[in-house]
Scaffold this motif. Sequence first.
Motif, PDB file in Angstrom:
ATOM      1  N   ILE A 124      -2.714 -15.570 -41.860  1.00 41.90           N
ATOM      2  CA  ILE A 124      -1.210 -15.144 -41.901  1.00 41.90           C
ATOM      3  C   ILE A 124      -0.337 -14.230 -42.310  1.00 41.90           C
ATOM      4  O   ILE A 124      -0.448 -14.778 -44.218  1.00 41.90           O
ATOM      5  CB  ILE A 124      -0.461 -16.553 -41.571  1.00 41.90           C
ATOM      6  N   GLU A 125       0.011 -13.781 -42.177  1.00 45.92           N
ATOM      7  CA  GLU A 125       0.889 -12.730 -42.414  1.00 45.92           C
ATOM      8  C   GLU A 125       2.371 -12.747 -41.741  1.00 45.92           C
ATOM      9  O   GLU A 125       3.015 -12.829 -41.126  1.00 45.92           O
ATOM     10  CB  GLU A 125       0.646 -11.305 -42.611  1.00 45.92           C
ATOM     11  N   VAL A 126       4.121 -13.151 -42.539  1.00 42.22           N
ATOM     12  CA  VAL A 126       5.192 -13.142 -41.423  1.00 42.22           C
ATOM     13  C   VAL A 126       6.367 -12.961 -42.795  1.00 42.22           C
ATOM     14  O   VAL A 126       5.570 -12.191 -44.199  1.00 42.22           O
ATOM     15  CB  VAL A 126       5.450 -15.213 -41.178  1.00 42.22           C
ATOM     16  N   ALA A 127       7.056 -12.211 -42.029  1.00 39.75           N
ATOM     17  CA  ALA A 127       8.410 -11.263 -42.602  1.00 39.75           C
ATOM     18  C   ALA A 127       9.771 -13.084 -42.556  1.00 39.75           C
ATOM     19  O   ALA A 127       9.792 -12.534 -41.090  1.00 39.75           O
ATOM     20  CB  ALA A 127       8.943 -10.429 -42.396  1.00 39.75           C
ATOM     21  N   TYR A 128      10.196 -12.871 -43.486  1.00 40.34           N
ATOM     22  CA  TYR A 128      11.146 -13.538 -42.720  1.00 40.34           C
ATOM     23  C   TYR A 128      12.747 -12.717 -42.774  1.00 40.34           C
ATOM     24  O   TYR A 128      13.100 -11.425 -43.460  1.00 40.34           O
ATOM     25  CB  TYR A 128      12.059 -14.125 -44.214  1.00 40.34           C
ATOM     26  N   ASN A 129      13.344 -13.314 -41.569  1.00 44.64           N
ATOM     27  CA  ASN A 129      14.757 -12.028 -41.084  1.00 44.64           C
ATOM     28  C   ASN A 129      16.183 -13.000 -41.181  1.00 44.64           C
ATOM     29  O   ASN A 129      16.975 -12.065 -40.543  1.00 44.64           O
ATOM     30  CB  ASN A 129      13.954 -12.164 -39.963  1.00 44.64           C
ATOM     31  N   GLY A 130      16.009 -13.358 -42.245  1.00 43.85           N
ATOM     32  CA  GLY A 130      17.263 -14.028 -42.544  1.00 43.85           C
ATOM     33  C   GLY A 130      17.542 -15.780 -41.954  1.00 43.85           C
ATOM     34  O   GLY A 130      18.350 -16.544 -41.939  1.00 43.85           O
TER      35      GLY A 130
END
Length: 664
Positions: A124-130
């Motif tokens: 799984i690949e995730v990015a933190y958006n704040g």
Amino acid sequence: MTDYSQSTWAELDADNDGVSPNGVQGGYAPSQIAPIIRAGMGAAKRNFVRSNAIYTTTGTGNAYVLTYEGAPTAYVKGEIYRFFVDRANSGAATLNINALGAKAIIMPDGSALTASQIKAGRIIEVAYNGTSFVMIGHVDQNLKLGDVSANTLVLTTALAVAEGGTGSTTAAAARTALGTDNASNLTLGTVADARLPTSMAGKTFTSLATVSAGNSIANADFLTLKPTDFATGKPQLSFKKDSTAGNWSIILWDGATTNGALNLQSGSLLHNGSTVWTSANDGSGSGLDAGLLEGQAAAYYRNASNINAGTIADARLPTSLAGKTFTSDVHVNGADFTIDHTVSADLRFELNNILAGRLYRDVSGGLVMRRYNETTGAAEGYIQITGNGVNDAKYNGNIMWHAGNDGSGSTLDADLLDGYQVVHLYRNNADFTTSGQLTISNGSPYIRLQDTTSGAYDARIRLDANNIYFDGSSDGTNYSEVMRFEMDTKAGYMTSLFLSSSGEAIRLAAPTAGQDPYISWYSGATRTGYIQYVDSGTHTGFYMTNDVTDDKLGIDNSGGTSALRFWDSSRSALDVVITSANIDNHALAKYYTGTDVNYVGYPLGTDVLVDDVLINRNASATLRLGSQPYLFSTTGTGTVVGGTWRARGTYTNGNGTTLMQRTG
């Protein structure tokens, strides 16, 4: 420990000149270079394991947990994480990295995950958006397709209702799955009349019901209510419109006999043909013959014993009454009231059958008005008139004084003289007390107070022009001033004043706010100082003023530990007086007096020596307890010493010895 994501590392090489590990300043001893290289290697490795699928999640349910050996210090907006997942999700999911807090895992459009969009063992690949982690890699969509042609989509497996389908591949089964074949699921619209049964049993109408046709109606003017098993002996209630316009009847019938009828006619109501009386048709001339009048039969009102109101006319009373007792007032109007007796005419008064008073005239005693005890009937005081002389009016045998027998020689001994008792009259041989006013009018009047004790002082209170004096004399002849008040200036003068009190002894009271009284000191005619409470102006409070320099020392109205103030007239400045209670509020250097080698709360101004790295002048650094009880350090993992510490200079002796000072 610093990561690539932290703001302490800059993109431009030249900007990375902070204190290690936040930068490289140069001029390091060989032993100082190794920690800098290690910090760079650690940051690179931490970035590698987070941006590549090296770690696998743990946790339970839809709460996923990642635990890195080198934990991130915070979530950073835009940072990407890749990892293996240990289990599939069953709905909305969260991710918590090294206990920084669980954040929602969402789709790129911001929606929450649905079941099975995360598969066990996938990367799984995730990015933190704040605020949340956004899926940017592989996402499973739970879509089931059968044969697809240009115009037709055939479902090989039924699509569940929860997923937008009918839950079946046939219409009948679909109606069952959707609940459309169950009337209990109807929540909108109105059932058509054709769908209702012709006969309904056991139904309750909770609002207005209108019957427009039915077997219970004989014709348009007749409504009958009866049981379905009606037969002779069972009740039937009929509402009937009579042939006469406006008349109606309510009839109760048992199949053979009319048991009762109520007829509503224009202007009247009849029960079985008899008039029903109401407040509209009773009264005089109505023909109503009642058995009782207000609960009583006619004989009650013909009995005089039942009369309880009004007054009997004089013509109804007999001319002579014998043996009668009047229990209320008796008034004799227009005629004399005469008591005639041969020996003693007597008018007696009784209270509750007990003799309480008499007015009588006998041959020997004259006219007597006597009082008797109302409880026992025993004779008490009396007033007697025995003749027409001035002394013939007596009370209990004693002469009664009046304007005809008082005056000189009357032997009248009065308690008051012109309204005053003897003690209220001034005499020269007795003490005198008055609640009135005593006025002495004379040129320079005075009151002399003389003590007859041998060797005692005399005193006098004297008024002279605008001054009132308290004088004293040791010989009773020569007087000297002890105290004086000027009545026009309202000032008082005396040599000494001694006050002995456990409460308030002196009060200076201003009439209104802003009028601030004070106590002053003079040298000759020049005022040199005063004490005053000021409630308005530049500085308010209680102040002691030196009139020579105009400096002040006082307690202002702000309260707290800084209320003690000094006014420096030369600078026109109001300063706070430093005390042990407020010294910590001011930037004054202090020192630690304890012996604890692990103490970390050193006061402002404390200086210590640090022997490990070179620090620029006035640069700040984190101060720690060293590995030995006599060392301080700015590196390592020792306990942090509280406050802000700045370098004040370095003595180079190999590694360098820096003087650090607490400034905050």
